[in-house]
Design a protein around this motif. Structure first.
Motif, PDB file in Angstrom:
ATOM      1  N   GLN A  79       0.820  -1.202   0.000  1.00 27.03           N
ATOM      2  CA  GLN A  79       0.000   0.000   0.000  1.00 27.03           C
ATOM      3  C   GLN A  79       0.862   1.264   0.000  1.00 27.03           C
ATOM      4  O   GLN A  79       0.541   2.252  -0.667  1.00 27.03           O
ATOM      5  CB  GLN A  79      -0.935  -0.007   1.210  1.00 27.03           C
ATOM      6  CG  GLN A  79      -2.038  -1.047   1.123  1.00 27.03           C
ATOM      7  CD  GLN A  79      -2.814  -1.196   2.433  1.00 27.03           C
ATOM      8  OE1 GLN A  79      -2.308  -0.889   3.515  1.00 27.03           O
ATOM      9  NE2 GLN A  79      -4.045  -1.667   2.343  1.00 27.03           N
ATOM     10  N   VAL A  80       1.964   1.247   0.745  1.00 32.14           N
ATOM     11  CA  VAL A  80       2.882   2.382   0.744  1.00 32.14           C
ATOM     12  C   VAL A  80       3.427   2.609  -0.664  1.00 32.14           C
ATOM     13  O   VAL A  80       3.487   3.751  -1.157  1.00 32.14           O
ATOM     14  CB  VAL A  80       4.031   2.138   1.744  1.00 32.14           C
ATOM     15  CG1 VAL A  80       5.141   3.166   1.579  1.00 32.14           C
ATOM     16  CG2 VAL A  80       3.502   2.170   3.165  1.00 32.14           C
ATOM     17  N   GLN A  81       3.821   1.548  -1.338  1.00 27.43           N
ATOM     18  CA  GLN A  81       4.368   1.681  -2.686  1.00 27.43           C
ATOM     19  C   GLN A  81       3.300   2.148  -3.672  1.00 27.43           C
ATOM     20  O   GLN A  81       3.600   2.902  -4.607  1.00 27.43           O
ATOM     21  CB  GLN A  81       4.979   0.352  -3.131  1.00 27.43           C
ATOM     22  CG  GLN A  81       6.228  -0.012  -2.342  1.00 27.43           C
ATOM     23  CD  GLN A  81       6.678  -1.444  -2.579  1.00 27.43           C
ATOM     24  OE1 GLN A  81       5.866  -2.322  -2.881  1.00 27.43           O
ATOM     25  NE2 GLN A  81       7.979  -1.689  -2.432  1.00 27.43           N
ATOM     26  N   ALA A  82       2.048   1.725  -3.465  1.00 32.30           N
ATOM     27  CA  ALA A  82       0.969   2.185  -4.339  1.00 32.30           C
ATOM     28  C   ALA A  82       0.720   3.683  -4.169  1.00 32.30           C
ATOM     29  O   ALA A  82       0.502   4.405  -5.155  1.00 32.30           O
ATOM     30  CB  ALA A  82      -0.308   1.390  -4.053  1.00 32.30           C
ATOM     31  N   VAL A  83       0.753   4.172  -2.927  1.00 32.62           N
ATOM     32  CA  VAL A  83       0.587   5.605  -2.689  1.00 32.62           C
ATOM     33  C   VAL A  83       1.732   6.382  -3.344  1.00 32.62           C
ATOM     34  O   VAL A  83       1.528   7.419  -3.986  1.00 32.62           O
ATOM     35  CB  VAL A  83       0.515   5.895  -1.174  1.00 32.62           C
ATOM     36  CG1 VAL A  83       0.550   7.393  -0.916  1.00 32.62           C
ATOM     37  CG2 VAL A  83      -0.753   5.297  -0.581  1.00 32.62           C
TER      38      VAL A  83
END
Length: 467
Positions: free
Chosen positions: A249-253
């Motif tokens: 999720q961090v990488q998607a943001v």
């Protein structure tokens, strides 16, 4: 688009045009505000407020002797808010807004956000100066929130901020963005460049459970990540055992931030929300206005560059004047190495400070030797860093591509370097200034001089010994 819908709505439109996920909604243009302001008779109040620029700056933080002016400006702003809140709106406008709200669904919770024309600008952000209202339900509550957004253009802090930044009160207007609320499991803020170090390409993500209002208001301690934008590698993560986001999720943001920065053309400050189905929405975006400016690219050459702050090396901590920088530019422009080779450095001055791009000089053994020796004299603490940078693979040259290196050359009684170097006139030449040899073309070759390392006692580099 900015003068019609304000800075916040214009930035959301840019995100939508780039195909980024933005909650559905609509915008009330500045034309509606202008009509309400005309009905409320705001022109006279605004003229009176503009005539008190010093007092406008002092609203809410008056200095000694300015209390009367500050109170008068605050009273004018308070009157403007009251008139806008009570201003009549045409029935056709009311019905059009009700219809737009109905298209979002039956009594859908929405966020009502101010979008002033002097807001989210590349130079000044005006962040937090106007109001936002969350979880607004029903057409009547929507209209009440719209009126309060209009009135927030004339809060004490907004008036003071405009006065402090030289924005004319008569030129501002207000649009209002209405967005469907995101059922947020986690919300946060994404900086596509590190706002503390200024490093581009390093995204910083703050996140906390629930709506983002608590995080933006500073009432919670968020989890924080740092991500390398180009690869998605997580550089730093929270110390706690259970952060509110997974690595994916961090990488998607961070990936959405890269697209937002590309669409906006500069690093962005993005507010985002993750709903309970795992979908990420961007609810707001504005340029980061606090980053130190970068120098212009060097002829389109990409990659890491090494800059030496020449003004700080001289003990000048303040910005230089444009006239002083122009004198240096003219001097550097006159410096042309022999044989038509490119100069080993170039001068740039972002933020009115003088920097030398020494990447080319560090790319040669001779250049590293010269600059390392010079820095031992000028700033010994920088020598280790300079050696580390010279060994960095992006800076280390390939064979056959070593650039020329600047050197000090004898000019008789006065020795200088770079753009100020010239042969001495015949009348000032002594026995030591005679040409040591001649080139193949018969041109006299004057002896070359090198700087003396600081560890060896002797003269300074400007009066270096003969090689």
């Amino acid at each position: 688009m900015g003068p019609t819908v304000g800075g916040k709505a214009a930035n959301l439109g840019t995100l939508l045009a780039a195909g980024l996920p933005v909650p559905p909604g609509f915008c009330l243009t500045t034309e509606l505000y202008d009509q309400a302001a005309e009905t409320a008779g705001l022109a006279e109040l605004v003229d009176s407020l503009t005539a008190r620029p010093a007092a406008g700056q002092a609203v809410g933080r008056a200095r000694p002797g300015e209390g009367d002016e500050s109170s008068a400006s605050a009273a004018l702003a308070r009157t403007a808010r009251a008139r806008l809140t009570a201003a009549a709106v045409p029935t056709a406008t009311l019905e059009a807004v009700r219809a737009a709200y109905a298209q979002l669904g039956d009594d859908v919770p929405v966020a009502v956000r101010s979008s002033a024309t002097a807001e989210d600008l590349p130079e000044v952000s005006f962040a937090g100066q106007q109001d936002t209202y969350l979880d607004v339900v029903g057409p009547d509550a929507l209209w009440d929130a719209v009126r309060r957004c209009w009135a927030s253009l004339w809060t004490d802090r907004a008036v003071a901020y405009r006065a402090a930044n030289g924005v004319d009160h008569r030129t501002v207007s207000m649009a209002v963005v209405v967005q469907q609320m995101v059922d947020a499991a986690v919300s946060g803020v994404l900086f596509t460049a590190n706002p503390v170090t200024g490093r581009r390409g390093e995204a910083v993500i703050d996140a906390a459970p629930g709506l983002g209002a608590a995080l933006v208001g500073g009432t919670v301690n968020p989890d924080r990540w740092a991500v390398e934008s180009s690869t998605g590698a997580i550089l730093r993560r929270p110390a706690g055992p259970e952060p509110c986001l997974t690595n994916s999720q961090v990488q998607a943001v961070a990936a959405l931030g890269v697209r937002a920065e590309r669409s906006g053309g500069r690093p962005q400050d993005v507010e985002w929300s993750l709903d309970r189905q795992g979908r990420i929405y961007l609810v707001q975006s504005r340029p980061i206005t606090t980053l130190y400016p970068l120098p212009d690219p060097d002829g389109g050459r990409d990659g890491a560059r090494v800059f030496l702050c020449a003004s700080l090396l001289q003990g000048i901590t303040r910005p230089l004047t444009p006239m002083g920088l122009s004198v240096f530019d003219v001097s550097v422009a006159r410096y042309q190495p022999r044989g038509g080779r490119p100069a080993p450095y170039r001068a740039v001055h972002p933020g009115l400070r003088l920097y030398l791009d020494i990447t080319g000089a560090l790319g040669s053994k001779a250049g590293r030797t010269v600059f390392t020796a010079a820095m031992r004299v000028g700033d010994a603490r920088s020598v280790a860093l300079l050696q580390h940078l010279a060994d960095d693979p992006p800076v280390r040259p390939r064979r056959g591509l070593e650039p020329p290196v600047p050197c000090w050359r004898s000019t008789g009684p006065c020795r200088s370097s770079g753009p100020f170097r010239r042969r001495p006139p015949p009348s000032s030449r002594g026995p030591r200034d005679r040409p040591r040899s001649r080139s193949r073309s018969g041109t006299p070759c004057w002896p070359t001089w090198r700087p003396v390392p600081a560890a060896r006692p002797g003269p300074s580099p400007s009066s270096a010994r003969r090689r």
